[in-house]
Scaffold this motif. Structure first.
Motif, PDB file in Angstrom:
ATOM      1  N   VAL A 108       0.838  -1.208   0.000  1.00  0.00           N
ATOM      2  CA  VAL A 108       0.000   0.000   0.000  1.00  0.00           C
ATOM      3  C   VAL A 108       0.865   1.247   0.000  1.00  0.00           C
ATOM      4  CG1 VAL A 108      -1.688   1.321   1.347  1.00  0.00           C
ATOM      5  CG2 VAL A 108      -1.959  -1.158   1.092  1.00  0.00           C
ATOM      6  N   GLU A 109       1.911   1.230   0.805  1.00  0.00           N
ATOM      7  CA  GLU A 109       2.832   2.369   0.830  1.00  0.00           C
ATOM      8  C   GLU A 109       3.530   2.528  -0.517  1.00  0.00           C
ATOM      9  OE1 GLU A 109       4.344   5.644   2.853  1.00  0.00           O
ATOM     10  OE2 GLU A 109       2.814   4.183   3.476  1.00  0.00           O
ATOM     11  N   LEU A 110       3.842   1.416  -1.156  1.00  0.00           N
ATOM     12  CA  LEU A 110       4.465   1.470  -2.481  1.00  0.00           C
ATOM     13  C   LEU A 110       3.526   2.130  -3.489  1.00  0.00           C
ATOM     14  CD1 LEU A 110       6.713   0.557  -4.499  1.00  0.00           C
ATOM     15  CD2 LEU A 110       5.444  -1.582  -4.735  1.00  0.00           C
ATOM     16  N   SER A 111       2.252   1.773  -3.439  1.00  0.00           N
ATOM     17  CA  SER A 111       1.284   2.378  -4.363  1.00  0.00           C
ATOM     18  C   SER A 111       1.152   3.871  -4.120  1.00  0.00           C
ATOM     19  CB  SER A 111      -0.079   1.695  -4.198  1.00  0.00           C
ATOM     20  OG  SER A 111       0.005   0.321  -4.496  1.00  0.00           O
ATOM     21  N   LYS A 112       1.100   4.284  -2.858  1.00  0.00           N
ATOM     22  CA  LYS A 112       0.986   5.712  -2.555  1.00  0.00           C
ATOM     23  C   LYS A 112       2.205   6.484  -3.039  1.00  0.00           C
ATOM     24  CE  LYS A 112      -1.902   5.147   1.570  1.00  0.00           C
ATOM     25  NZ  LYS A 112      -1.968   5.355   3.042  1.00  0.00           N
ATOM     26  N   ASN A 113       3.380   5.944  -2.763  1.00  0.00           N
ATOM     27  CA  ASN A 113       4.599   6.636  -3.171  1.00  0.00           C
ATOM     28  C   ASN A 113       4.709   6.725  -4.688  1.00  0.00           C
ATOM     29  OD1 ASN A 113       5.313   6.923  -0.501  1.00  0.00           O
ATOM     30  ND2 ASN A 113       6.602   5.097  -0.472  1.00  0.00           N
ATOM     31  N   SER A 114       4.335   5.661  -5.369  1.00  0.00           N
ATOM     32  CA  SER A 114       4.404   5.679  -6.837  1.00  0.00           C
ATOM     33  C   SER A 114       3.424   6.684  -7.413  1.00  0.00           C
ATOM     34  CB  SER A 114       4.119   4.281  -7.381  1.00  0.00           C
ATOM     35  OG  SER A 114       5.053   3.345  -6.902  1.00  0.00           O
ATOM     36  N   GLY A 146       4.370   8.189 -10.829  1.00  0.00           N
ATOM     37  CA  GLY A 146       4.476   6.970 -11.625  1.00  0.00           C
ATOM     38  C   GLY A 146       5.764   6.218 -11.391  1.00  0.00           C
ATOM     39  N   LYS A 147       6.493   5.944 -12.472  1.00  0.00           N
ATOM     40  CA  LYS A 147       7.650   5.060 -12.412  1.00  0.00           C
ATOM     41  C   LYS A 147       8.926   5.744 -11.940  1.00  0.00           C
ATOM     42  CE  LYS A 147       6.124   2.022 -16.174  1.00  0.00           C
ATOM     43  NZ  LYS A 147       6.490   1.448 -17.484  1.00  0.00           N
ATOM     44  N   GLU A 148       8.872   7.055 -11.747  1.00  0.00           N
ATOM     45  CA  GLU A 148      10.120   7.759 -11.429  1.00  0.00           C
ATOM     46  C   GLU A 148      10.735   7.260 -10.126  1.00  0.00           C
ATOM     47  OE1 GLU A 148       9.363  11.900 -11.480  1.00  0.00           O
ATOM     48  OE2 GLU A 148       8.876  11.970 -13.610  1.00  0.00           O
ATOM     49  N   LYS A 149       9.900   7.042  -9.119  1.00  0.00           N
ATOM     50  CA  LYS A 149      10.398   6.574  -7.821  1.00  0.00           C
ATOM     51  C   LYS A 149      10.149   5.087  -7.606  1.00  0.00           C
ATOM     52  CE  LYS A 149      11.950  10.454  -6.129  1.00  0.00           C
ATOM     53  NZ  LYS A 149      13.354  10.639  -5.735  1.00  0.00           N
ATOM     54  N   LEU A 150       9.616   4.412  -8.605  1.00  0.00           N
ATOM     55  CA  LEU A 150       9.288   3.004  -8.434  1.00  0.00           C
ATOM     56  C   LEU A 150      10.535   2.159  -8.191  1.00  0.00           C
ATOM     57  CD1 LEU A 150       7.091   0.859  -8.443  1.00  0.00           C
ATOM     58  CD2 LEU A 150       7.411   0.637 -10.911  1.00  0.00           C
ATOM     59  N   GLY A 151      11.612   2.466  -8.915  1.00  0.00           N
ATOM     60  CA  GLY A 151      12.842   1.704  -8.723  1.00  0.00           C
ATOM     61  C   GLY A 151      13.374   1.825  -7.317  1.00  0.00           C
ATOM     62  N   LEU A 168      11.792  -2.469  -0.982  1.00  0.00           N
ATOM     63  CA  LEU A 168      10.866  -3.570  -0.703  1.00  0.00           C
ATOM     64  C   LEU A 168      11.537  -4.931  -0.864  1.00  0.00           C
ATOM     65  CD1 LEU A 168       7.892  -4.520  -0.196  1.00  0.00           C
ATOM     66  CD2 LEU A 168       7.621  -4.507  -2.683  1.00  0.00           C
ATOM     67  N   SER A 169      12.493  -5.055  -1.771  1.00  0.00           N
ATOM     68  CA  SER A 169      13.106  -6.346  -2.060  1.00  0.00           C
ATOM     69  C   SER A 169      13.821  -6.939  -0.852  1.00  0.00           C
ATOM     70  CB  SER A 169      14.086  -6.214  -3.227  1.00  0.00           C
ATOM     71  OG  SER A 169      15.165  -5.362  -2.883  1.00  0.00           O
ATOM     72  N   MET A 170      14.239  -6.114   0.111  1.00  0.00           N
ATOM     73  CA  MET A 170      14.950  -6.595   1.287  1.00  0.00           C
ATOM     74  C   MET A 170      14.076  -6.618   2.540  1.00  0.00           C
ATOM     75  SD  MET A 170      18.045  -7.535   0.636  1.00  0.00           S
ATOM     76  CE  MET A 170      17.328  -8.328  -0.818  1.00  0.00           C
ATOM     77  N   ILE A 193       0.076  -2.644  -9.764  1.00  0.00           N
ATOM     78  CA  ILE A 193       0.522  -3.043  -8.424  1.00  0.00           C
ATOM     79  C   ILE A 193      -0.609  -3.735  -7.674  1.00  0.00           C
ATOM     80  CG2 ILE A 193       1.244  -2.148  -6.176  1.00  0.00           C
ATOM     81  CD1 ILE A 193       2.840  -0.022  -7.641  1.00  0.00           C
ATOM     82  N   GLN A 194      -1.822  -3.215  -7.797  1.00  0.00           N
ATOM     83  CA  GLN A 194      -2.971  -3.808  -7.106  1.00  0.00           C
ATOM     84  C   GLN A 194      -3.256  -5.215  -7.604  1.00  0.00           C
ATOM     85  OE1 GLN A 194      -4.702  -2.415  -4.588  1.00  0.00           O
ATOM     86  NE2 GLN A 194      -5.899  -4.297  -4.404  1.00  0.00           N
ATOM     87  N   ARG A 195      -3.212  -5.426  -8.922  1.00  0.00           N
ATOM     88  CA  ARG A 195      -3.482  -6.759  -9.474  1.00  0.00           C
ATOM     89  C   ARG A 195      -2.405  -7.757  -9.029  1.00  0.00           C
ATOM     90  NH1 ARG A 195      -4.825  -3.783 -14.230  1.00  0.00           N
ATOM     91  NH2 ARG A 195      -2.742  -4.223 -15.072  1.00  0.00           N
ATOM     92  N   CYS A 196      -1.136  -7.356  -9.089  1.00  0.00           N
ATOM     93  CA  CYS A 196      -0.057  -8.241  -8.646  1.00  0.00           C
ATOM     94  C   CYS A 196      -0.152  -8.533  -7.157  1.00  0.00           C
ATOM     95  CB  CYS A 196       1.297  -7.616  -8.986  1.00  0.00           C
ATOM     96  SG  CYS A 196       1.619  -7.417 -10.740  1.00  0.00           S
ATOM     97  N   GLN A 197      -0.544  -7.537  -6.384  1.00  0.00           N
ATOM     98  CA  GLN A 197      -0.681  -7.717  -4.939  1.00  0.00           C
ATOM     99  C   GLN A 197      -1.734  -8.767  -4.612  1.00  0.00           C
ATOM    100  OE1 GLN A 197      -1.487  -4.103  -2.517  1.00  0.00           O
ATOM    101  NE2 GLN A 197      -3.372  -5.148  -1.947  1.00  0.00           N
ATOM    102  N   ASP A 198      -2.909  -8.680  -5.221  1.00  0.00           N
ATOM    103  CA  ASP A 198      -3.971  -9.654  -4.949  1.00  0.00           C
ATOM    104  C   ASP A 198      -3.544 -11.059  -5.363  1.00  0.00           C
ATOM    105  OD1 ASP A 198      -5.459  -7.524  -4.076  1.00  0.00           O
ATOM    106  OD2 ASP A 198      -6.556  -7.275  -5.966  1.00  0.00           O
TER     107      ASP A 198
END
Length: 838
Positions: free
Chosen positions: A370-376, A381-386, A392-394, A468-473
């Motif tokens: 959820v925090e990832l979706s808000k930040n993105s 969009g994709k600017e801060k996604l990386g 998140l990966s760690m 992100i929502q579809r992958c999350q579910d």
């Protein structure tokens, strides 16, 4: 300290320790060689026949911590050699060992650490009360109290202690409570992963080792779980030796220790550490030789197994049927009377905290997404996604973020059942559940990464949040199924670990004498692979397995445990997803061109194949208001310099500046100048020096100043132009400021008819002030780089010199005001001064 060890561990005692270790290793080696052949048979049989459990729905990352370090930072360490606290730079690599360096600079230069701590077998403590309770068990009859002269005096109220029953203890402390919580989470994670046991990838060495250790302890009468089954094989073997040796040495050496209670405890800890290190060095070498000898025999054994596998299996089934006829009636009777009534209670005690822990893992993962979706969305969009995905990966390896999940399982309590089934402590099950939770979190994160990366390729930036929502579910559904499967397997294994040793202990007295007779039924060529002791345990396991399976199935029906029923199978439900598991992990930072995420750039400079600096999982703690010099290896600051508990702490990344020197003075931070005079002082600093003068020169300079210019050579050889100002002042008593005439008193005197006297006194003061102003203007115009001398009675004089123009205020006779600059004298007549009264 060394004298204490050498005096109590003389040559004869060291030889006794060596002989005891050699005897234990000899007994263990014989069992290991037998179990190695049995494990090789089971491995080859599984390879040929196949089989296995349900397939995992989530993907598995091959090398999660590649190019990563867990944590690095500075804390204070207690040095027992000189009984002082020193600041140390600590680095925790992906191996979860703790490396302590003299400074951050030493770490970045790749120097060897001063101390390396393998946390296997340790406990991480945060209070002296817990530590004293454990210390009191070290020597019988010696009990310490927290308030009475503790073993060590902590420099701060926030200690961190690593305790081990045999090895050396390590003492640390930090400045704030928040820092203590973060470090404690990191230390616990190091202990947790070090205690995780042996690698399951080795299908022969690992089961052979664990079975040999278990059988060796059972031969000594020790059934049930064992807390010290942790660390590398050599460490486990050292613990196996120390299990009996430690108590014998304590009874032998303890009564001979001298001194007060705390001193005897310290001496015993030093002796115990020396013994443990001696035993560990022996077990390391002897176990290495044992493994090499068994590996050399592996090839011919493997060839014989593959040739005669059918005959070996037939012979084993025949012998097991004979053993079952002897053991099964007794086992069923024991099962009905002493085991079945307690299975549901044991299972409930295990399931409640474990299910809460896995549920918390799901909640933490969901909140991060959820925090990832808000930040993105907010960042465009994709600017801060990386950057967000890199963080998140760690998630699974972040001890602080995972702490809430681990705390749920730590509530596991087997009290009441613990004594009945000879369970030393629930720590074995708590640690295993926490490791499984970390693995499930990483699997969920990795699966989400792969799905999101695949979905973002054809999508536009506007669809990022929906993707992100579809992958999350999709991932959460798979997590629910996998976590249920993992928990059910964990419950079955835990029940077996608790019940099987109990049943073996009860059945062995009546069954063990009959077992040697079954060896006659085994062909000599197959005797390496078929052992009656192992087959006896298999029969006992089979007798109780049905009840355990039924108990777990009944628990799966209850909604409160969130377990899937075994009838719900999702095998190969998403074949396209498993194809993604073969692809390497996504490098989000480079993929989307994001900046290095805050807190991810580790302090470690060790490099891997990529040549990049290793990233850090846990962010640093930055203390506001703490001087930077304390980041070097200085002594611990005084109590008055330690911030309070509510000191502000920021979670951002901190660059810690280390100093190489041990004792550097602490300087205040430089401040900006507040006035023109201070700026001039910075440009041309003034040094005040008091020099004796001869009477002749003093008479020439009486109540005056003399300025001369010249050059001096500094220490670095640079010539500097300086101006010398010499002032000579007579020793005249000065009048207090309170005695000076105020404007209000002047008006009162005018009203009383003393206007003439007041005018005369005020004119004199005004003349002095006017003379000071003229002198200051002339001084500024001709010597602007120099700081002005204090000539006004109302100004604050920091120079320590007295202006000649102030003499009249001190009660002296009125004189003409003169000011000498460049040889010019200007006299101001007091009669020409006009005085204006308010």
């Amino acid at each position: 300290m060394g004298d204490v060890v050498s005096s109590h561990l003389d040559e004869s005692r060291r030889e006794m320790i060596t002989a005891r270790t050699r005897n234990v290793m000899k007994e263990f080696s014989a069992m290991y060689e037998q179990q190695y052949a049995v494990a090789l048979f089971n491995s080859v049989r599984f390879e040929i026949e196949g089989g296995g459990g349900t397939q995992s729905q989530l993907l598995h990352r091959k090398d999660p911590l590649a190019g990563r370090s867990i944590f690095s930072g500075s804390l204070f360490q207690y040095l027992e050699e000189n009984r002082k606290w020193r600041n140390r730079f600590v680095s925790v690599p992906d191996s979860y060992t703790i490396n302590l360096y003299e400074s951050k600079t030493a770490h970045e230069r790749g120097l060897h650490p001063k101390v390396t701590i393998n946390c296997a077998g340790y406990k991480a403590l945060t209070s002296m009360e817990e530590y004293i309770e454990l210390i009191n068990t070290s020597l019988p009859g010696i009990k310490g109290k927290v308030g009475s002269n503790p073993i060590i005096k902590c420099a701060t109220p926030f200690p961190l202690i690593l305790w081990h029953p045999y090895a050396r203890h390590h003492y640390f402390c930090v400045l704030t409570e928040k820092e203590q919580k973060k470090w404690h989470a990191v230390l616990q994670d190091c202990v947790r992963h070090s205690n995780n046991g042996l690698s399951e990838d080795s299908t022969v060495q690992t089961p052979a080792f664990t079975d040999a250790v278990r059988l060796h302890r059972q031969a000594k009468g020790h059934y049930g779980t064992w807390d010290m089954m942790c660390g590398a094989p050599s460490q486990i073997l050292a613990n196996l030796v120390m299990e009996t040796l430690h108590a014998d040495l304590r009874n032998m050496i303890g009564p001979r220790l001298k001194g007060k209670m705390q001193q005897r405890q310290k001496d015993w800890m030093l002796i115990s550490d020396a013994v443990y290190r001696q035993v560990l060095s022996q077990t390391t070498g002897q176990y290495r030789a044992l493994v090499e000898a068994c590996e050399a025999k592996k090839a011919p054994l493997d060839a014989r197994l593959r040739t005669d596998m059918d005959q070996i299996i037939t012979s084993k089934e025949h012998v097991i049927s004979k053993i079952r006829a002897l053991v099964l009636p007794k086992a069923e009777q024991l099962l009905r009377t002493s085991v079945q009534p307690y299975i549901s209670s044991i299972l409930e005690a295990l399931m409640e905290p474990t299910s809460r822990g896995f549920s918390e893992v799901r909640d933490v993962f969901f909140r991060e997404l959820v925090e990832l979706s808000k930040n993105s969305l907010n960042a465009g969009g994709k600017e801060k996604l990386g950057e967000n995905m890199e963080r998140l990966s760690m998630l699974a390896f972040h001890p602080v973020k995972m702490q809430s999940c681990y705390e749920k399982v730590e509530q596991l309590n087997l009290e009441g059942l613990q004594q009945r089934f000879d369970v030393s402590s629930p720590c074995v099950f708590v640690n295993r559940a926490q490791i499984l939770m970390s693995e499930q979190m990483d699997n969920a994160v990795y699966t989400f990464e792969q799905l999101l990366h695949q979905s973002l390729e054809p999508q536009g930036e506007n669809d990022t949040c929906k993707t992100i929502q579809r992958c999350q579910d999709r991932v959460l559904k798979k997590y629910d199924y996998d976590s249920s499967t993992v928990r059910k397997k964990f419950f079955r294994e835990a029940l077996l670990q608790i019940i099987i040793p109990y049943m073996l202990q009860r059945l062995s007295p009546s069954c063990s004498p009959e077992l040697p007779h079954f060896k006659e039924l085994i062909f000599e060529d197959f005797s390496h692979f078929l052992l009656v002791e192992n087959m006896f345990e298999e029969v006992v396991l089979q007798s109780v397995s049905k009840d355990i399976m039924m108990a777990v199935k009944e628990a799966a029906v209850q909604r409160k445990h969130n377990l899937y029923r075994d009838s719900i199978i999702l095998n190969n439900s998403d074949p396209n997803l498993h194809l993604l598991g073969e692809t390497p992990s996504v490098d989000w930072t480079n993929k989307f061109g994001g900046d290095e995420p805050q807190g991810s750039a580790g302090g470690a400079s060790a490099e891997r194949g990529s040549g990049r600096k290793r990233k850090q999982v846990v962010s640093m703690i930055q203390l506001e208001g703490v001087p930077l010099p304390y980041e070097s290896c200085l002594e611990v600051p005084g109590v008055e310099l330690i911030p309070e508990e509510d000191a502000e702490v920021s979670e951002g990344k901190q660059e810690i500046h280390e100093e190489d020197e041990e004792d550097l003075p602490i300087h205040e931070d430089p401040k900006s100048p507040d006035s023109v005079d201070e700026i001039r002082d910075l440009i041309n600093p003034v040094m005040e020096v008091v020099l004796p003068l001869s009477e002749e020169k003093e008479s020439k300079l009486a109540n005056g100043t003399e300025m001369t210019t010249g050059t001096i050579i500094m220490e670095d050889g640079v010539q500097e132009e300086v101006t010398s100002v010499t002032t000579v002042v007579e020793n005249v008593p000065r009048q207090s400021v309170r005695d000076k005439t105020s404007p209000l008193s002047l008006l009162q005197q005018l009203k009383e008819g003393k206007k003439q006297e007041v005018d005369q006194g005020h004119q004199e003061k005004a003349a002095v002030a006017r003379n000071a102003e003229v002198s200051a203007e002339k001084s500024d115009s001709q010597f602007s780089p120099l700081p002005p001398m204090a000539t006004d009675s109302s100004s604050h004089d920091d120079s320590g010199f007295q202006s000649p123009c102030n003499e009249e205020l001190d009660g002296g006779e009125p004189q003409s005001a003169t000011h000498s600059l460049n040889g010019e004298d200007k006299v101001i007549d007091l009669a020409d001064v006009e005085v204006i009264l308010p």
